[in-house]
Design a protein around this motif. Structure first.
Motif, PDB file in Angstrom:
ATOM      1  N   VAL A 174       0.653  -1.046  -0.078  1.00 55.62           N
ATOM      2  CA  VAL A 174       0.128   0.015   0.082  1.00 55.62           C
ATOM      3  C   VAL A 174       0.902   1.235  -0.025  1.00 55.62           C
ATOM      4  O   VAL A 174       2.012   1.272   0.483  1.00 55.62           O
ATOM      5  CB  VAL A 174      -0.898   0.062   1.143  1.00 55.62           C
ATOM      6  N   ARG A 175       0.165   2.400  -0.477  1.00 56.88           N
ATOM      7  CA  ARG A 175       0.856   3.632  -0.431  1.00 56.88           C
ATOM      8  C   ARG A 175      -0.138   4.490   0.575  1.00 56.88           C
ATOM      9  O   ARG A 175      -1.082   4.488   0.782  1.00 56.88           O
ATOM     10  CB  ARG A 175       0.888   4.218  -1.715  1.00 56.88           C
ATOM     11  N   ILE A 176       0.816   4.941   1.570  1.00 53.93           N
ATOM     12  CA  ILE A 176       0.057   5.707   2.914  1.00 53.93           C
ATOM     13  C   ILE A 176       0.583   7.069   2.875  1.00 53.93           C
ATOM     14  O   ILE A 176       1.511   7.413   2.445  1.00 53.93           O
ATOM     15  CB  ILE A 176       0.263   4.922   3.866  1.00 53.93           C
ATOM     16  N   GLN A 177      -0.223   7.994   3.447  1.00 54.27           N
ATOM     17  CA  GLN A 177       0.163   9.649   3.409  1.00 54.27           C
ATOM     18  C   GLN A 177      -0.070   9.885   4.923  1.00 54.27           C
ATOM     19  O   GLN A 177      -0.939   9.459   5.624  1.00 54.27           O
ATOM     20  CB  GLN A 177      -0.621  10.071   2.723  1.00 54.27           C
ATOM     21  N   GLU A 178       0.834  10.795   5.535  1.00 56.65           N
ATOM     22  CA  GLU A 178       0.586  11.400   6.842  1.00 56.65           C
ATOM     23  C   GLU A 178      -0.664  12.216   6.923  1.00 56.65           C
ATOM     24  O   GLU A 178      -0.920  12.848   5.794  1.00 56.65           O
ATOM     25  CB  GLU A 178       1.906  12.316   7.094  1.00 56.65           C
ATOM     26  N   THR A 179      -1.335  12.380   8.010  1.00 58.86           N
ATOM     27  CA  THR A 179      -2.586  13.087   8.162  1.00 58.86           C
ATOM     28  C   THR A 179      -2.415  13.410   9.832  1.00 58.86           C
ATOM     29  O   THR A 179      -1.631  13.511  10.522  1.00 58.86           O
ATOM     30  CB  THR A 179      -3.748  12.065   7.891  1.00 58.86           C
ATOM     31  N   ARG A 180      -3.467  14.375  10.185  1.00 53.99           N
ATOM     32  CA  ARG A 180      -3.535  14.566  11.382  1.00 53.99           C
ATOM     33  C   ARG A 180      -3.624  13.421  12.392  1.00 53.99           C
ATOM     34  O   ARG A 180      -4.335  12.538  12.050  1.00 53.99           O
ATOM     35  CB  ARG A 180      -4.853  15.559  11.712  1.00 53.99           C
ATOM     36  N   PRO A 181      -3.430  13.651  13.798  1.00 55.08           N
ATOM     37  CA  PRO A 181      -3.730  12.576  14.503  1.00 55.08           C
ATOM     38  C   PRO A 181      -5.108  11.923  14.523  1.00 55.08           C
ATOM     39  O   PRO A 181      -6.050  12.501  15.082  1.00 55.08           O
ATOM     40  CB  PRO A 181      -3.213  12.827  15.831  1.00 55.08           C
ATOM     41  N   LEU A 182      -5.168  10.575  14.299  1.00 59.28           N
ATOM     42  CA  LEU A 182      -6.565  10.061  14.418  1.00 59.28           C
ATOM     43  C   LEU A 182      -6.802   9.344  15.798  1.00 59.28           C
ATOM     44  O   LEU A 182      -8.212   9.125  16.081  1.00 59.28           O
ATOM     45  CB  LEU A 182      -6.735   9.304  13.147  1.00 59.28           C
ATOM     46  N   SER A 183      -5.813   8.890  16.380  1.00 57.88           N
ATOM     47  CA  SER A 183      -5.719   8.072  17.589  1.00 57.88           C
ATOM     48  C   SER A 183      -4.702   8.488  18.350  1.00 57.88           C
ATOM     49  O   SER A 183      -3.948   9.327  17.846  1.00 57.88           O
ATOM     50  CB  SER A 183      -6.291   6.959  17.609  1.00 57.88           C
ATOM     51  N   LYS A 184      -4.396   7.677  19.505  1.00 58.44           N
ATOM     52  CA  LYS A 184      -3.094   7.645  20.288  1.00 58.44           C
ATOM     53  C   LYS A 184      -2.085   7.256  19.305  1.00 58.44           C
ATOM     54  O   LYS A 184      -0.869   8.094  19.372  1.00 58.44           O
ATOM     55  CB  LYS A 184      -3.200   6.805  21.295  1.00 58.44           C
ATOM     56  N   LEU A 185      -2.109   6.421  18.473  1.00 62.04           N
ATOM     57  CA  LEU A 185      -0.918   6.089  17.563  1.00 62.04           C
ATOM     58  C   LEU A 185      -1.031   6.341  16.155  1.00 62.04           C
ATOM     59  O   LEU A 185      -0.111   6.162  15.378  1.00 62.04           O
ATOM     60  CB  LEU A 185      -0.797   4.460  17.955  1.00 62.04           C
ATOM     61  N   LYS A 186      -2.277   6.336  15.766  1.00 65.84           N
ATOM     62  CA  LYS A 186      -2.556   6.496  14.201  1.00 65.84           C
ATOM     63  C   LYS A 186      -2.516   7.940  13.840  1.00 65.84           C
ATOM     64  O   LYS A 186      -3.106   8.728  13.983  1.00 65.84           O
ATOM     65  CB  LYS A 186      -4.093   6.340  14.024  1.00 65.84           C
ATOM     66  N   ARG A 187      -1.409   8.172  12.614  1.00 64.46           N
ATOM     67  CA  ARG A 187      -1.296   9.217  12.263  1.00 64.46           C
ATOM     68  C   ARG A 187      -1.073   9.239  10.408  1.00 64.46           C
ATOM     69  O   ARG A 187      -0.629   9.784   9.947  1.00 64.46           O
ATOM     70  CB  ARG A 187       0.147   9.987  12.595  1.00 64.46           C
ATOM     71  N   TRP A 188      -1.462   8.165   9.906  1.00 66.48           N
ATOM     72  CA  TRP A 188      -1.291   7.855   8.605  1.00 66.48           C
ATOM     73  C   TRP A 188      -2.556   7.298   7.998  1.00 66.48           C
ATOM     74  O   TRP A 188      -3.507   6.781   8.969  1.00 66.48           O
ATOM     75  CB  TRP A 188      -0.402   6.926   8.336  1.00 66.48           C
ATOM     76  N   ARG A 189      -2.981   7.548   6.842  1.00 60.39           N
ATOM     77  CA  ARG A 189      -3.922   6.999   5.935  1.00 60.39           C
ATOM     78  C   ARG A 189      -3.725   6.369   4.653  1.00 60.39           C
ATOM     79  O   ARG A 189      -2.707   6.715   4.113  1.00 60.39           O
ATOM     80  CB  ARG A 189      -5.225   7.885   5.955  1.00 60.39           C
ATOM     81  N   VAL A 190      -4.551   5.419   4.352  1.00 59.81           N
ATOM     82  CA  VAL A 190      -4.238   4.727   3.141  1.00 59.81           C
ATOM     83  C   VAL A 190      -4.623   5.641   1.897  1.00 59.81           C
ATOM     84  O   VAL A 190      -5.807   6.218   1.824  1.00 59.81           O
ATOM     85  CB  VAL A 190      -5.177   3.390   2.810  1.00 59.81           C
TER      86      VAL A 190
END
Length: 94
Positions: free
Chosen positions: A70-86
């Protein structure tokens, strides 16, 4: 004037990071773990070293499977550890 502000909105001063990696876990709901391998040269020995980092990725539709590339991109914090989206699935697991 309106056209100028539209182009400023699309081109950021510091663009978001984009990485490619392999999905290693999909056990969580709407979250996948992606391993991203980075190749760098060792500063003293000049040998190529592989460094792997685990990134938590937001997967809204739960359509990723283990082994997908997959290719992922940085984004705003979505949870404690999640900062990327597909962004896109490059290759499906066989």
């Amino acid at each position: 004037m309106a056209e100028n502000t539209a182009t400023e909105a699309t081109t950021r001063a510091n663009p978001r990071k984009v990485r490619e990696g392999l999905v290693t876990s999909t056990a969580m709901d709407k979250t996948a773990v992606v391993s991203v391998t980075e190749r760098t040269r060792h500063p003293r020995y000049a040998k190529t070293v592989q460094r792997t980092s685990k990134l938590y990725v937001h997967d809204e539709t739960n359509d990723l499977n283990v082994g997908d590339r997959v290719r992922i991109q940085e984004t705003r914090p979505l949870s404690k550890l999640k900062r990327w989206r597909v962004v896109e699935v490059l290759e499906r697991a066989r």
